[in-house]
Motif scaffolding. Sequence first.
Motif, mmCIF file in Angstrom:
data_model
loop_
_atom_site.group_PDB
_atom_site.id
_atom_site.type_symbol
_atom_site.label_atom_id
_atom_site.label_comp_id
_atom_site.label_asym_id
_atom_site.label_seq_id
_atom_site.Cartn_x
_atom_site.Cartn_y
_atom_site.Cartn_z
ATOM 1 N N GLY A 85 -7.612 45.250 -78.099
ATOM 2 C CA GLY A 85 -7.320 46.669 -77.949
ATOM 3 C C GLY A 85 -5.932 46.956 -77.441
ATOM 4 N N ARG A 145 -12.294 46.717 -92.026
ATOM 5 C CA ARG A 145 -11.312 45.867 -92.710
ATOM 6 C C ARG A 145 -10.710 44.821 -91.767
ATOM 7 N NH1 ARG A 145 -6.862 48.840 -94.781
ATOM 8 N NH2 ARG A 145 -7.337 50.546 -93.362
ATOM 9 N N ARG A 160 -6.158 63.849 -87.054
ATOM 10 C CA ARG A 160 -7.057 63.125 -87.962
ATOM 11 C C ARG A 160 -6.837 61.611 -87.902
ATOM 12 N NH1 ARG A 160 -4.880 63.987 -94.186
ATOM 13 N NH2 ARG A 160 -2.867 62.971 -93.903
ATOM 14 N N GLY A 161 -5.699 61.192 -87.363
ATOM 15 C CA GLY A 161 -5.415 59.757 -87.270
ATOM 16 C C GLY A 161 -6.286 59.050 -86.237
ATOM 17 N N ALA A 173 -13.722 48.139 -84.489
ATOM 18 C CA ALA A 173 -12.657 49.132 -84.661
ATOM 19 C C ALA A 173 -12.555 49.584 -86.111
ATOM 20 C CB ALA A 173 -11.321 48.558 -84.198
ATOM 21 N N ASN A 174 -12.558 48.619 -87.019
ATOM 22 C CA ASN A 174 -12.347 48.932 -88.426
ATOM 23 C C ASN A 174 -12.967 47.796 -89.235
ATOM 24 O OD1 ASN A 174 -11.103 49.002 -91.082
ATOM 25 N ND2 ASN A 174 -9.624 50.460 -90.225
ATOM 26 N N LEU A 180 -0.261 52.230 -79.158
ATOM 27 C CA LEU A 180 -1.554 52.870 -78.867
ATOM 28 C C LEU A 180 -1.610 53.162 -77.379
ATOM 29 C CD1 LEU A 180 -4.418 53.769 -79.582
ATOM 30 C CD2 LEU A 180 -5.148 51.397 -79.505
ATOM 31 N N ILE A 192 -11.143 60.539 -86.051
ATOM 32 C CA ILE A 192 -12.178 59.999 -86.939
ATOM 33 C C ILE A 192 -12.719 58.654 -86.451
ATOM 34 C CG2 ILE A 192 -11.210 61.131 -88.989
ATOM 35 C CD1 ILE A 192 -10.123 58.176 -89.660
ATOM 36 N N LEU A 193 -11.968 58.003 -85.539
ATOM 37 C CA LEU A 193 -12.254 56.592 -85.242
ATOM 38 C C LEU A 193 -13.236 56.372 -84.096
ATOM 39 C CD1 LEU A 193 -8.630 55.094 -85.372
ATOM 40 C CD2 LEU A 193 -10.372 54.989 -87.161
ATOM 41 N N PHE A 194 -13.138 57.232 -83.066
ATOM 42 C CA PHE A 194 -13.750 56.847 -81.790
ATOM 43 C C PHE A 194 -15.088 57.527 -81.511
ATOM 44 C CE2 PHE A 194 -9.199 56.011 -81.325
ATOM 45 C CZ PHE A 194 -9.226 54.702 -80.876
ATOM 46 N N GLY A 220 -1.260 53.911 -86.414
ATOM 47 C CA GLY A 220 -2.416 53.235 -87.014
ATOM 48 C C GLY A 220 -2.090 51.941 -87.735
ATOM 49 N N PRO A 221 -1.149 51.974 -88.697
ATOM 50 C CA PRO A 221 -0.860 50.736 -89.440
ATOM 51 C C PRO A 221 -0.332 49.612 -88.536
ATOM 52 C CG PRO A 221 -0.088 52.652 -90.661
ATOM 53 C CD PRO A 221 -0.525 53.147 -89.315
ATOM 54 N N CYS A 236 -9.996 48.248 -75.300
ATOM 55 C CA CYS A 236 -11.124 47.796 -76.125
ATOM 56 C C CYS A 236 -11.479 46.331 -75.872
ATOM 57 C CB CYS A 236 -10.830 48.018 -77.601
ATOM 58 S SG CYS A 236 -10.496 49.733 -78.010
ATOM 59 N N PHE A 246 -3.219 48.257 -86.639
ATOM 60 C CA PHE A 246 -4.038 47.485 -87.583
ATOM 61 C C PHE A 246 -3.480 46.067 -87.735
ATOM 62 C CE2 PHE A 246 -5.548 45.938 -91.593
ATOM 63 C CZ PHE A 246 -6.835 46.434 -91.697
ATOM 64 N N ASP A 274 -8.313 67.787 -91.900
ATOM 65 C CA ASP A 274 -7.907 67.519 -93.290
ATOM 66 C C ASP A 274 -8.232 66.052 -93.595
ATOM 67 O OD1 ASP A 274 -6.778 67.423 -95.756
ATOM 68 O OD2 ASP A 274 -4.698 67.429 -95.033
ATOM 69 N N THR A 275 -9.518 65.776 -93.836
ATOM 70 C CA THR A 275 -9.973 64.412 -94.106
ATOM 71 C C THR A 275 -11.203 64.486 -94.990
ATOM 72 O OG1 THR A 275 -10.484 62.290 -93.077
ATOM 73 C CG2 THR A 275 -11.497 64.226 -92.080
HETATM 74 C C1 LIG Z 1 -6.025 54.560 -88.681
HETATM 75 C C2 LIG Z 1 -6.252 53.817 -89.975
HETATM 76 C C3 LIG Z 1 -7.707 53.935 -90.376
HETATM 77 C C4 LIG Z 1 -5.391 54.435 -91.049
HETATM 78 O O1 LIG Z 1 -5.610 53.741 -92.241
HETATM 79 P P1 LIG Z 1 -4.364 53.241 -93.094
HETATM 80 O O2 LIG Z 1 -4.910 52.636 -94.303
HETATM 81 O O3 LIG Z 1 -3.506 52.398 -92.207
HETATM 82 O O4 LIG Z 1 -3.676 54.596 -93.450
HETATM 83 P P2 LIG Z 1 -2.179 55.077 -93.198
HETATM 84 O O5 LIG Z 1 -2.018 55.514 -91.786
HETATM 85 O O6 LIG Z 1 -1.227 54.076 -93.780
HETATM 86 O O7 LIG Z 1 -2.191 56.355 -94.119
HETATM 87 C C5 LIG Z 1 -2.425 56.278 -95.535
HETATM 88 C C6 LIG Z 1 -2.524 57.700 -96.058
HETATM 89 O O8 LIG Z 1 -3.764 58.284 -95.608
HETATM 90 C C7 LIG Z 1 -3.469 59.491 -94.886
HETATM 91 N N1 LIG Z 1 -4.436 59.636 -93.818
HETATM 92 C C8 LIG Z 1 -4.330 59.160 -92.545
HETATM 93 N N2 LIG Z 1 -5.432 59.483 -91.853
HETATM 94 C C9 LIG Z 1 -6.239 60.156 -92.705
HETATM 95 C C10 LIG Z 1 -7.507 60.743 -92.571
HETATM 96 N N3 LIG Z 1 -8.210 60.703 -91.426
HETATM 97 N N4 LIG Z 1 -8.056 61.347 -93.652
HETATM 98 C C11 LIG Z 1 -7.404 61.395 -94.815
HETATM 99 N N5 LIG Z 1 -6.185 60.851 -94.995
HETATM 100 C C12 LIG Z 1 -5.610 60.251 -93.952
HETATM 101 C C13 LIG Z 1 -2.054 59.328 -94.401
HETATM 102 O O9 LIG Z 1 -1.446 60.572 -94.139
HETATM 103 C C14 LIG Z 1 -1.411 58.602 -95.552
HETATM 104 O O10 LIG Z 1 -1.124 59.537 -96.567
HETATM 105 P P3 LIG Z 1 0.176 59.378 -97.504
HETATM 106 O O11 LIG Z 1 -0.030 58.073 -98.225
HETATM 107 O O12 LIG Z 1 0.109 60.573 -98.377
HETATM 108 O O13 LIG Z 1 1.337 59.346 -96.561
HETATM 109 C C15 LIG Z 1 -5.868 52.319 -89.834
HETATM 110 O O14 LIG Z 1 -4.474 52.207 -89.715
HETATM 111 C C16 LIG Z 1 -6.493 51.663 -88.658
HETATM 112 O O15 LIG Z 1 -7.698 51.507 -88.591
HETATM 113 N N6 LIG Z 1 -5.677 51.184 -87.688
HETATM 114 C C17 LIG Z 1 -6.168 50.517 -86.544
HETATM 115 C C18 LIG Z 1 -6.718 51.541 -85.599
HETATM 116 C C19 LIG Z 1 -7.537 50.927 -84.517
HETATM 117 O O16 LIG Z 1 -8.349 50.088 -84.790
HETATM 118 N N7 LIG Z 1 -7.313 51.387 -83.287
HETATM 119 C C20 LIG Z 1 -8.019 50.912 -82.177
HETATM 120 C C21 LIG Z 1 -7.652 49.516 -81.886
HETATM 121 S S1 LIG Z 1 -8.701 48.873 -80.693
#
Ligand SMILES: CC(C)(COP(=O)(O)OP(=O)(O)OC[C@H]1O[C@@H](n2cnc3c(N)ncnc32)[C@H](O)[C@@H]1OP(=O)(O)O)[C@@H](O)C(=O)NCCC(=O)NCCS
Length: 333
Positions: free
Chosen positions: A319, A263, A168-169, A260-261, A210, A172-174, A223-224, A129, A227, A45-46
């Motif tokens: 990381g 942003r 989905r959290g 990683a991101n 993490l 999508i990232l790795f 995630g937040p 990381c 971040f 669901d993304t």
């Molecule tokens: C994971 C990450 C991309 C999420 O982005 P974010 O802006 O923080 O998003 P949030 O987790 O606050 O979620 C915001 C909304 O998007 C939704 N959402 C989360 N993942 C989603 C996805 N893959 N697709 C669509 N929607 C998503 C959430 O459910 C939330 O919805 P809501 O507002 O209805 O509750 C971000 O937190 C991030 O990059 N964190 C660091 C991760 C990282 O770098 N890890 C490795 C470190 S080395």
Amino acid sequence: MSATAAAAPAVPAALAAVLPARFLGWGMAVPSTVVTNRDLEAVLDTSDAWIAERTGIRQRRAAATGDTTAALAVAASRVALERAALDPAAIDLTVLATMTPDSTCPATAATVQHQLGTAGAAFDLNAACAGFTYALHVGAAGLATPGIDHVLVVGAERVTSMVDPTDRGTAILFGDGAGAVVLGASEQGSSGPGLLGVDLGGDGSGVASLHVPPGERYLRMDGPEVFRRATRAMVESCAAALARSGASPADVDLFVPHQANARIIEATVSRLGLPADRVVVNLDRYGNTSAASVPIALAEAADEGRLRPGAIVLACGVGAGMAWATTLLRWGA
Ligand SMILES: CC(C)(COP(=O)(O)OP(=O)(O)OC[C@H]1O[C@@H](n2cnc3c(N)ncnc32)[C@H](O)[C@@H]1OP(=O)(O)O)[C@@H](O)C(=O)NCCC(=O)NCCS
């Protein structure tokens, strides 16, 4: 101190290599399977738009069965050794940064050593990381040891094997891949290539944000929270490495941050005052490859001619842990 002396402009300290090391070769390897955001849309669901906007990632590589961490590490290392024109037997130390070893025992570095035919010591290093930038420090410090003249430093990961495909959290990232550099002892001392300033650190209060919980298989991430912690760590660690080197952001020819991101990278660039055209960003194509991200970015930058001899490079890994390691280095063979 007299008023005149206090007003005098600071004389910039020469950027001295505290850990001299020649960068003799570099290489990278990624699995052939490409997973786009559109592919993920079909199973999670993304959306492509959400992933691209919130992370900057558009696609990543996923390991097939034969793409073990060792196989990726060996492929990247072969390219690096060929570029260095070095017989693998001349390597005295192999440091493999990975959080996804092929087995918990023995070290995956043992397989890498055997398949490449490198000599001397070989071990794995897990700082998630931040693994490669930690390993770079270990490798450069190793060159100060009599009997260690050449070091192979590798970052290799199969992070997709640690990610829940239904989450989905994280899914999508790795991505998966490997990068390697060959270091050589330097006779040029502090004026030659090498590490100019290093900042190593960690904050274990971040473990639960993490981690793979004990006995479980997949990464769990807030995630937040990650971040916030990662952004703060990257900004502060880069500033510390610059300060320790006697350098300013304007001295940096190339910033090679952990991918990683987008942003997190943008926030760091803006807070440090680094010009945006001196930043390597390739996470749009590979996602977050953990310990492989910095050496893959370095290898691509070198292949593109962005790393001339004498270039001042700021390399930063951040990381899980949290763990971080930043090095300001002078490139050159
Ligand atoms: C994971 C990450 C991309 C999420 O982005 P974010 O802006 O923080 O998003 P949030 O987790 O606050 O979620 C915001 C909304 O998007 C939704 N959402 C989360 N993942 C989603 C996805 N893959 N697709 C669509 N929607 C998503 C959430 O459910 C939330 O919805 P809501 O507002 O209805 O509750 C971000 O937190 C991030 O990059 N964190 C660091 C991760 C990282 O770098 N890890 C490795 C470190 S080395």
